[in-house]
Scaffold this active site. Structure first.
Site, PDB file in Angstrom:
ATOM      1  CD  GLU A 155       2.793 -30.032 -23.679  1.00  9.45           C
ATOM      2  OE1 GLU A 155       2.367 -29.305 -24.600  1.00  9.45           O
ATOM      3  OE2 GLU A 155       2.901 -29.662 -22.518  1.00  9.45           O
ATOM      4  CG  ASP A 213      -1.497 -28.496 -23.668  1.00 12.31           C
ATOM      5  OD1 ASP A 213      -2.401 -28.754 -24.482  1.00 12.31           O
ATOM      6  OD2 ASP A 213      -1.179 -29.245 -22.712  1.00 12.31           O
ATOM      7  CG  ASP A 231       0.425 -25.002 -20.985  1.00 14.93           C
ATOM      8  OD1 ASP A 231       1.409 -25.281 -21.712  1.00 14.93           O
ATOM      9  OD2 ASP A 231      -0.199 -25.857 -20.354  1.00 14.93           O
ATOM     10  CG  ASP A 282       4.579 -26.977 -18.464  1.00 16.80           C
ATOM     11  OD1 ASP A 282       5.464 -26.198 -18.036  1.00 16.80           O
ATOM     12  OD2 ASP A 282       3.953 -27.793 -17.763  1.00 16.80           O
TER      13      ASP A 282
END
Ligand code: TSJ
Length: 642
Positions: A430, A503, A505, A507
């Protein structure tokens, strides 16, 4: 078969232990445990059918989604006074209120009792807020109602009764199960499997929760039983037989019966669906070992008898099994199951029983179907040769010339040098900055990087045309080289592992979810064959003096601090994203096969995407913490669809 003799029922204890420790009786209180209640009741009705007293079963999921009825047209549960019960209760009441009651009737019949299965109606009763039994016998209908396992009065006559049969309706207890809504599709598919396994049995599934009119009433019946099961299984899995010809036998012995059906397919993996007394044995067991042994020995003997053994190559059992799709259903009076979830058959005598039934029949079949046998032997020898061919030679066959393959690769792909899928992996990363670090830090020989920039489309909602038009997804398909949808061909797959690197997180979770959804919908074999993984980057770097630790989560960080924190100056860094990691660090912690952690993505039996950690970390062995994290992430995959 002897007649019913209530004095054979052993009475052990009441139901308090079931409510106290439900997991001991149904495996757990999650989705599987909840549905075990249905399987239990259904199995009891199916037993009545196996024993020749019932022909039709109706399963009914009520409109609330939380209440199920099962009805058979068997003899009806007896309501007369139980001869051994000091309190003078009816047989029906004893069956529903005493643990382990039952199971001893009908000696010589196939029982489903084996630990988790057939433990009884009383377990279902104990774990239901309300359970009602109606039994029709002698021209009358009797009823008894229970709440949380306790009878509300005795058995009463509630009216006349046409014919005979048993109807049980129950609602699971939310005090026991965090979620009490049933999954209609899971129940429907279980009903269907039962009708494959018990030829001629009719099961009607009525689903009052269905929006779709076609799904409100479904009827399952398979006159050709397990044979049809194999055909449908191959169709569902998109496996083509190497030649038209299915082997099947049904062999009845004194008190056992073996049913087997199998075919060799073009696929390279082996699929064996196994059942005992019509109950799926997820983890196989001695019946599956017996089947494997029979297949191996029959084919080997056939090869030897016809002098077909190839020169210079030895044929292994794996070569013989390659591509086999099979179903085995065994009926034995006293199955023993093994393992926490009782999904594995453990009777030692069964191996020889199955092998002894299948091997001569299979050999006979091969001898009488020489064309088919020839095709099978050719295939077996081919796989032996392919296996023996050197890795690079095999890779050449699969990847052909790397140059031609590289012509239409996406521009932003940083490919690896190797053209051997067995050692090549593709990281889907990403963002550009993380992609840049990954490109610099990777092992160029075996690791390729594809950075994803734009928005990944939600394949759950988009039309096929839109999915194909999405650049990010199109690039992934191009890089993988194996096509998608109906045209997918894993022989063309350029990388043995496809690893999502996101990641930690929201997203990252979201993108991972969208990608997995896409694979699930459009490239499902990629998941089924175990090619898809999630990378698990560390969340913390903890420096103590000169030593550095990488921690997957808070718990690990705290453990490191407890253990080493007093040795020197402590510094903790929390990674906000992959992009902040130095390329060398990213390699050491996340890409390096010797130290990284990966979670393999697979599809659970109920068709959910889940992941399983396969490789432990560089810091002490505690996959659990990560496992939870990944499961959590997978769980979000269910709910994130916008
Ligand atoms: F699981 C269950 F107990 F709740 C349950 C049992 C649920 C359903 C839908 C059906 C049954 C069930 C039990 N169907 N049929 C029977 N049969 C007997 O219990 C039975 C009937 C007659 C005789 C006899 O010898 O007269 C013996 C038995 C064991």
């Amino acid at each position: 078969m002897s007649t019913y003799n209530a004095s054979n029922i052993t009475i052990l204890e009441g139901l308090e232990p079931v409510r106290k420790r439900p997991g001991m009786y149904i495996g757990g209180v999650g989705k599987e445990g909840l549905h075990h209640l249905v399987w239990e009741v259904l199995d009891n009705a199916v037993d009545e059918a196996i024993n020749g007293y019932a022909t039709t079963i109706q399963v009914w999921l009520h409109g609330d989604g939380k209440t199920v009825s099962v009805e058979d047209n068997g003899r009806g549960i007896p309501v007369e006074r139980h001869p051994k019960d000091a309190a003078g209760r009816s047989t029906l009441e004893v069956i529903f209120t005493e643990l382990h009651a039952g199971g001893k009737f009908d000696h010589g019949a196939y029982k489903t009792s084996g630990g988790l299965h057939g433990v009884g109606a009383s377990v279902v009763n104990a774990l239901s807020t309300k359970l009602e039994v109606r039994t029709r016998r002698d021209g009358k209908t009797y009823e008894q109602v229970f709440r949380r396992g306790k009878p509300k009065g005795g058995v009463g006559e509630v009216g006349p009764g046409r014919g005979t049969g048993t109807l049980v309706t129950f609602t699971p207890d939310p005090q026991i199960f965090p979620e009490t809504t049933f999954d209609a599709e899971l129940i429907a598919s279980r009903c269907e499997v039962k009708t494959y396994l018990h030829r001629g049995l009719r099961i009607v599934f009525k689903d009052d929760t269905a929006q779709d009119k076609d799904k409100r009433n479904r009827e399952f019946r398979h006159e050709d039983g397990i044979l049809e099961y194999l055909a449908d299984l191959m169709k569902a899995r998109n496996r083509r037989p190497i030649i038209d010809g299915t082997f099947s036998i049904e062999k009845e012995e004194e008190d056992s019966r073996v049913e087997v059906t199998l075919a060799w397919t073009e696929a390279t993996d082996v699929v064996m669906h196994s059942f005992v007394n019509g109950i799926p044995t997820q983890d196989g067991g001695t019946h599956v070992s017996g089947l494997r042994e029979a297949v191996n020995r029959a084919v080997r003997d056939y090869i030897d008898a016809h002098d077909m053994a190839p020169r210079g190559v030895s044929v292994t059992p794996e070569d013989i099994r390659e591509g086999v799709t099979a179903a085995v259903n065994l009926f034995v009076p006293e199955p023993q199951f093994q393992g926490q979830t009782k999904d594995k058959l453990n009777n030692p005598e069964v191996r020889a029983l199955v092998a002894g039934a299948v091997k001569p029949a299979l050999e006979h079949w091969l001898h009488h179907n020489q064309t088919i046998a020839g095709a099978i032997v050719t295939r077996v020898i081919q796989s032996a040769r392919a296996r023996q061919a050197s890795r690079s030679a095999a890779a050449k066959v699969r990847r052909k010339s790397p140059v031609s393959h590289r012509l239409n690769l996406p521009g932003k792909l940083a490919d690896c040098a190797s053209t051997d899928p067995a050692e090549s992996e593709l990281f889907l990363v990403e963002g550009d900055s993380a992609g840049g670090s990954a490109k610099q830090g990777r092992d160029r020989q075996s690791q390729a990087i594809l950075p994803l920039r734009g928005k990944v489309l939600n394949a759950e909602q988009a039309t096929d045309r839109k999915v194909l038009g999405n650049t990010e997804l199109a690039d992934i398909v191009k890089a993988l080289g194996c096509g998608m949808g109906r045209d997918i061909n894993l022989d063309q797959l350029r990388y043995g592992r496809v690893i999502l690197l996101m990641d930690a997180d929201s997203d990252g979770h979201h993108i991972a979810t969208l990608l997995l959804t896409f694979f699930y919908r459009y490239m499902r074999p990629l998941i089924d064959e175990g090619h898809v993984f999630l990378a698990i980057p560390p969340l913390y770097r903890v420096d103590v003096g000169k030593q550095t630790f990488w921690c997957a989560d808070d718990a690990q960080r705290d453990r490191v601090l407890d253990k080493h924190g007093k040795r020197g100056k402590v510094e903790i860094q929390r990674f906000k994203g992959l992009g902040e990691m130095m390329p060398a660090t990213l390699y050491k912690t996340t890409l390096d096969p010797d130290h990284r952690r990966l979670a393999q993505v697979r599809v659970a039996d109920d068709d959910r995407l889940v992941t399983e950690t396969t490789i432990t970390d560089l810091m002490g062995k505690d996959p659990q913490a990560r496992f939870d994290f990944v499961m959590h992430r997978a769980h979000e995959a269910d709910e994130l669809d916008i």
